[in-house]
Scaffold this motif. Structure first.
Motif, short mmCIF file in Angstrom:
data_model
loop_
_atom_site.label_atom_id
_atom_site.label_comp_id
_atom_site.label_asym_id
_atom_site.label_seq_id
_atom_site.Cartn_x
_atom_site.Cartn_y
_atom_site.Cartn_z
N PHE A 54 34.31 48.43 42.33
CA PHE A 54 35.06 48.73 41.01
C PHE A 54 34.35 50.34 40.53
N THR A 68 31.09 49.77 34.91
CA THR A 68 30.64 48.24 35.32
C THR A 68 29.42 47.75 34.49
N PHE A 122 34.80 46.69 34.18
CA PHE A 122 34.52 45.62 34.78
C PHE A 122 33.35 44.72 34.59
#
Length: 578
Positions: free
Chosen positions: A306, A313, A371
């Motif tokens: 990601f 993240t 994410f």
């Protein structure tokens, strides 16, 4: 005092032959117990005794005073004590690879929780072996010795038993090539497991070096200006069997039960690929699954994919660190928070809901693409420590044990922990629902748990012989209105796959697909959000890191009945009979 002197004098005058047979029996005791309770072939049960009895007999004949030999085997005696205690937790299991790894990867507070509930088995083991060690001391100091005649005759008996055992093993090996002494005979099996555990620990210790050149080459299929957030919630020890969302008669998931099925989509036939956090979470977080577990030392986790695709993240955990791939994957994010360390000054018990303020803060940040992984402590033993006492739905007394006699109380406490998971998920979904973003949440449990559910009286997880309760796990997806409107094709595919058979290795590929993260490591045939999803053979990574189809796991008849009752896909005709 006179009585003690008389007893001491009697023991010092004792016959070494009597001591010898007491020591032999005490060494063989775990083999006798395992041959009765262990789930293995009849030839394995026979060899467990017929091979080890003469070996113990010969070893104890090395010295004229067998007590000296017995004390030299102290490490083996301690292993026997540990094995017998273990049998009170995992009936029929030898000290396994994952259990050895847990000794090195469990935090003190987690180990203390379990030890406090197996105090009586530990005391019982001490009562068995400490007196024998005392006798060994008297034997070692006794002026009498084993006679030459006794040693020769007993050695001959032992050799005869070996002569009988070895042809039996050779014949069985020809008929069943997969039969190995290292797997069938205790303590050979434990020493082999120690070897395997050492290899796995060495791989973890060198992970930073072995994975340094790995890259996903990931890109985003979604527009750069799109505001989106994806949350993965890693559950702990939560079995689908105990969720009312999956038909459990108790209302353990009231919030999820009443949530709109337009937004919430539960998957009903999902099996874990390992019954240990140590293996199952890395499989969930990476492209290395049960069939390619040897790739774990080389790959990096999903946060790396990601991040390469332009996402900010974060990994937030309510779990104690376990010095495994999980910790490495967690630290590959832009942020890593272990709330057990960061909130320890609050001097109170922490719950999964304590991760929600971290989620709220991330959602209020300026990052357009997020994410986030939330690693929950879920329903991990000790169950009553996973929820506030004031919030319990099912009665749990202040004092109870981890024994079968308190099975109802344990299930009440376990179900309370599931209720707390339901509250936690509802809180996370509400935070996402308040966002003006395209968002999705995926929840999956790493594995299930045995809680004295039937006559087998199985308890906890991580046992080498797995059960239905440990295999069947909940997996659900939630989508925001904005996401459902933007990607109707994804929703159609998810609903089409809702009743299909899957494993936890689908999580990695499903999340990448939902978030539009493109990489050569994404397999749409494993994505629950893809029309290309294919059921295929479901695999399991066993205690010795062997990849086996579910049908080859020696599932007990009780488990096969539950698979059928729950409508889970399995072919009983292919199952290896215990």
């Amino acid at each position: 005092m006179n009585y003690w002197l008389q007893i001491k004098e009697f023991l010092l005058r004792g016959e070494q032959r009597i001591y010898y047979w007491i020591f032999t029996f005490s060494l063989l005791l775990p083999n006798v117990v395992l041959s009765v309770v262990m789930q293995q072939s009849m030839i394995g049960r026979v060899l467990n005794i017929l091979l080890m009895l003469p070996l113990y007999m010969l070893v104890l004949l090395v010295a004229k005073r067998p007590g000296r030999v017995y004390w030299s085997l102290l490490v083996l005696v301690l292993l026997h004590m540990f094995q017998l205690v273990l049998l009170t937790i995992f009936s029929g299991s030898v000290v396994a690879v994952d259990m050895i790894l847990n000794l090195f990867t469990s935090e003190p507070d987690e180990a203390t929780e379990l030890l406090s509930n197996i105090l009586w088995p530990i005391i019982g083991s001490l009562v068995l072996y400490v007196p024998v060690l005392v006798l060994a001391t008297f034997s070692a100091r006794n002026p009498k010795t084993l006679t030459k005649r006794f040693r020769k005759r007993t050695a001959l008996y032992a050799l005869v038993l070996l002569i009988i055992a070895l042809p039996i093993y050779i014949g069985a090996k020809r008929r069943f090539p997969y039969l190995h002494l290292r797997a069938e005979v205790y303590p050979m099996s434990v020493f082999y497991n120690m070897y395997l555990a050492t290899k796995k620990l060495n791989q973890v210790f060198h992970y930073s070096y072995s994975s340094q050149d790995f890259a996903y080459g990931a890109t985003s299929e979604h527009a750069e200006e799109e505001r989106e957030v994806y949350v993965l919630v890693l559950g702990e020890t939560s079995r689908a069997h105990s969720w009312s969302l999956y038909g459990y008669p108790r209302q353990t998931t009231p919030h999820l039960d009443t949530m709109s099925r337009e937004a919430l989509i539960p998957f009903r036939d999902v099996l874990t690929q390992s019954n240990t956090t140590y293996k199952s979470i890395p499989i969930i977080l990476s492209p290395a699954d049960a069939s390619s577990a040897e790739e774990l030392p080389r790959v990096r986790g999903i946060l790396e994919a990601f991040k390469e695709a332009g996402f900010y993240t974060a990994f937030i955990s309510n779990q104690p660190g376990n010095h495994s791939y999980v910790d490495f994957f967690a630290m590959q994010g832009d942020e890593h928070h272990s709330i057990r360390k960061e909130l320890r000054r609050e001097k109170r018990r922490l719950y999964d809901a304590d991760m929600l303020p971290y989620l709220r803060q991330l959602l209020s940040s300026e990052h357009r693409k997020l994410f986030i992984v939330l690693h929950a402590y879920g329903a991990h033993f000790s169950y009553r420590d996973r929820y506030p006492a004031c919030a319990q739905s099912f009665p749990v007394p202040r004092r109870y044990s981890g024994a079968a006699k308190d099975s109802l109380t344990l299930r009440n406490a376990y179900d309370n922990a599931i209720v707390e998971t339901d509250r936690f998920l509802d809180g996370a979904i509400r935070l996402l629902g308040a966002q003006d973003r395209r968002s999705a949440l995926l929840y999956v449990s790493d594995h299930g748990e045995d809680v004295y559910d039937d006559s087998r009286e199985r308890f906890l997880h991580s046992s080498p012989d797995v059960s239905y309760y440990q295999l069947h796990v909940p997996l659900l997806l939630w989508f925001s209105p904005a996401y459902r409107e933007a990607y109707p094709d994804v929703l159609r595919a998810v609903r089409a796959n809702q009743q299909r058979a899957a494993s936890t290795n689908a999580v990695f590929h499903t999340l990448l697909h939902i978030a539009g993260v493109k990489t050569r490591y994404r397999a749409d045939s494993l994505s629950l959000a893809s029309p290309s999803f294919a059921e295929g053979t479901r695999y399991y990574l066993n205690d010795r890191y062997e990849c086996l189809p579910i049908e080859e796991l020696d599932l007990a008849p009780e488990d096969l009945v539950l698979f059928k009752q729950k409508g889970l896909r399995i072919d009983p005709s292919l199952c290896v009979k215990p």
